[in-house]
Design a protein around this motif. Structure first.
Motif, short mmCIF file in Angstrom:
data_model
loop_
_atom_site.label_atom_id
_atom_site.label_comp_id
_atom_site.label_asym_id
_atom_site.label_seq_id
_atom_site.Cartn_x
_atom_site.Cartn_y
_atom_site.Cartn_z
N CYS A 37 0.80 -1.23 0.00
CA CYS A 37 0.00 0.00 0.00
C CYS A 37 0.83 1.28 0.00
O CYS A 37 0.32 2.35 0.33
CB CYS A 37 -0.93 -0.01 1.22
SG CYS A 37 -2.00 -1.46 1.29
N ALA A 38 2.09 1.19 -0.35
CA ALA A 38 2.97 2.36 -0.31
C ALA A 38 2.46 3.52 -1.16
O ALA A 38 2.67 4.68 -0.81
CB ALA A 38 4.38 1.98 -0.74
N SER A 39 1.75 3.23 -2.22
CA SER A 39 1.26 4.31 -3.09
C SER A 39 0.18 5.15 -2.42
O SER A 39 -0.14 6.23 -2.90
CB SER A 39 0.74 3.74 -4.41
OG SER A 39 -0.38 2.90 -4.17
N ILE A 47 -4.65 3.99 3.31
CA ILE A 47 -3.82 2.84 3.70
C ILE A 47 -4.70 1.77 4.32
O ILE A 47 -4.59 0.58 4.00
CB ILE A 47 -2.70 3.26 4.67
CG1 ILE A 47 -1.68 4.13 3.95
CG2 ILE A 47 -2.03 2.04 5.28
CD1 ILE A 47 -0.70 4.82 4.89
N THR A 48 -5.59 2.18 5.21
CA THR A 48 -6.49 1.23 5.86
C THR A 48 -7.36 0.51 4.84
O THR A 48 -7.50 -0.71 4.87
CB THR A 48 -7.38 1.96 6.89
OG1 THR A 48 -6.53 2.60 7.85
CG2 THR A 48 -8.30 0.98 7.59
N GLN A 49 -7.92 1.27 3.92
CA GLN A 49 -8.76 0.68 2.87
C GLN A 49 -7.93 -0.28 2.00
O GLN A 49 -8.39 -1.37 1.64
CB GLN A 49 -9.37 1.77 2.01
CG GLN A 49 -10.36 1.26 1.00
CD GLN A 49 -11.05 2.41 0.26
OE1 GLN A 49 -10.64 3.57 0.35
NE2 GLN A 49 -12.10 2.08 -0.45
N CYS A 50 -6.71 0.12 1.68
CA CYS A 50 -5.84 -0.74 0.89
C CYS A 50 -5.56 -2.05 1.62
O CYS A 50 -5.64 -3.13 1.02
CB CYS A 50 -4.54 0.00 0.58
SG CYS A 50 -3.29 -1.02 -0.23
N LEU A 51 -5.21 -1.96 2.91
CA LEU A 51 -4.94 -3.18 3.68
C LEU A 51 -6.15 -4.09 3.70
O LEU A 51 -6.02 -5.31 3.55
CB LEU A 51 -4.50 -2.83 5.11
CG LEU A 51 -3.12 -2.22 5.26
CD1 LEU A 51 -2.90 -1.76 6.69
CD2 LEU A 51 -2.03 -3.18 4.82
N ARG A 52 -7.33 -3.51 3.86
CA ARG A 52 -8.55 -4.33 3.85
C ARG A 52 -8.77 -5.00 2.50
O ARG A 52 -9.17 -6.15 2.43
CB ARG A 52 -9.75 -3.47 4.24
CG ARG A 52 -9.75 -3.14 5.70
CD ARG A 52 -10.99 -2.39 6.12
NE ARG A 52 -10.92 -2.13 7.55
CZ ARG A 52 -11.27 -1.00 8.13
NH1 ARG A 52 -11.74 -0.01 7.41
NH2 ARG A 52 -11.16 -0.85 9.42
N SER A 53 -8.48 -4.27 1.43
CA SER A 53 -8.68 -4.84 0.09
C SER A 53 -7.62 -5.88 -0.26
O SER A 53 -7.83 -6.71 -1.13
CB SER A 53 -8.70 -3.73 -0.97
OG SER A 53 -7.41 -3.20 -1.16
N LYS A 55 -6.46 -8.13 1.91
CA LYS A 55 -6.50 -9.09 3.02
C LYS A 55 -5.88 -10.44 2.67
O LYS A 55 -5.14 -11.02 3.47
CB LYS A 55 -7.94 -9.28 3.49
CG LYS A 55 -8.04 -10.10 4.74
CD LYS A 55 -9.46 -10.13 5.25
CE LYS A 55 -9.54 -10.93 6.52
NZ LYS A 55 -10.88 -10.91 7.08
N ALA A 56 -6.13 -10.94 1.50
CA ALA A 56 -5.60 -12.24 1.09
C ALA A 56 -4.07 -12.23 0.99
O ALA A 56 -3.44 -13.28 1.07
CB ALA A 56 -6.21 -12.68 -0.23
N ASN A 57 -3.49 -11.05 0.81
CA ASN A 57 -2.04 -10.93 0.64
C ASN A 57 -1.32 -10.47 1.89
O ASN A 57 -0.10 -10.30 1.86
CB ASN A 57 -1.75 -9.95 -0.50
CG ASN A 57 -2.32 -10.43 -1.80
OD1 ASN A 57 -2.19 -11.59 -2.15
ND2 ASN A 57 -2.99 -9.55 -2.52
N LEU A 58 -2.04 -10.26 2.98
CA LEU A 58 -1.43 -9.77 4.21
C LEU A 58 -0.66 -10.88 4.92
O LEU A 58 -1.01 -12.05 4.81
CB LEU A 58 -2.49 -9.23 5.16
CG LEU A 58 -3.28 -8.02 4.70
CD1 LEU A 58 -4.33 -7.65 5.75
CD2 LEU A 58 -2.37 -6.84 4.42
N SER A 59 0.33 -10.47 5.67
CA SER A 59 1.04 -11.42 6.53
C SER A 59 0.07 -11.89 7.62
O SER A 59 -0.91 -11.20 7.91
CB SER A 59 2.25 -10.74 7.16
OG SER A 59 1.82 -9.69 8.00
N PRO A 60 0.32 -13.04 8.21
CA PRO A 60 -0.60 -13.54 9.24
C PRO A 60 -0.78 -12.55 10.39
O PRO A 60 -1.91 -12.37 10.88
CB PRO A 60 0.07 -14.83 9.73
CG PRO A 60 0.88 -15.30 8.55
CD PRO A 60 1.37 -14.03 7.89
N GLY A 61 0.27 -11.89 10.83
CA GLY A 61 0.16 -10.94 11.93
C GLY A 61 -0.70 -9.74 11.59
O GLY A 61 -1.55 -9.33 12.37
#
Length: 82
Positions: A37-39, A47-53, A55-61
């Motif tokens: 989400c650096a862009s 950033i929050t919206q990007c992280l939510r979108s 989700k499948a690519n996020l680290s487990p933590g």
């Protein structure tokens, strides 16, 4: 991006119950913010919206933080906190 902007984004994610939990949340998600989400930096809401979108690519933590778990999974909670 300043660390303050990243910290604000993680607070929006729901990691604001206590400073220690917020620090854990930031540590869990910071690499994912830079990777995915650096862009969207410095907009905390974007950033929050990007992280939510992503989700499948996020680290487990970070996924745990985004799901409301607040702490990275490699941290054990004390028996009193349960």
């Amino acid at each position: 991006m300043t660390r303050t902007s990243l910290f604000a984004a993680l607070l929006i994610c729901g990691a604001s119950h206590a400073f220690a939990q917020s620090a854990d949340a930031r540590a869990a998600c910071e690499p994912d913010v830079w990777r995915l989400c650096a862009s969207y930096i410095p907009s905390a809401s974007a950033i929050t919206q990007c992280l939510r979108s992503q989700k499948a690519n996020l680290s487990p933590g970070c996924r745990m933080v985004m799901d409301g778990g607040h702490a990275a999974p490699n941290r054990r909670r004390s028996a009193d906190a349960r």
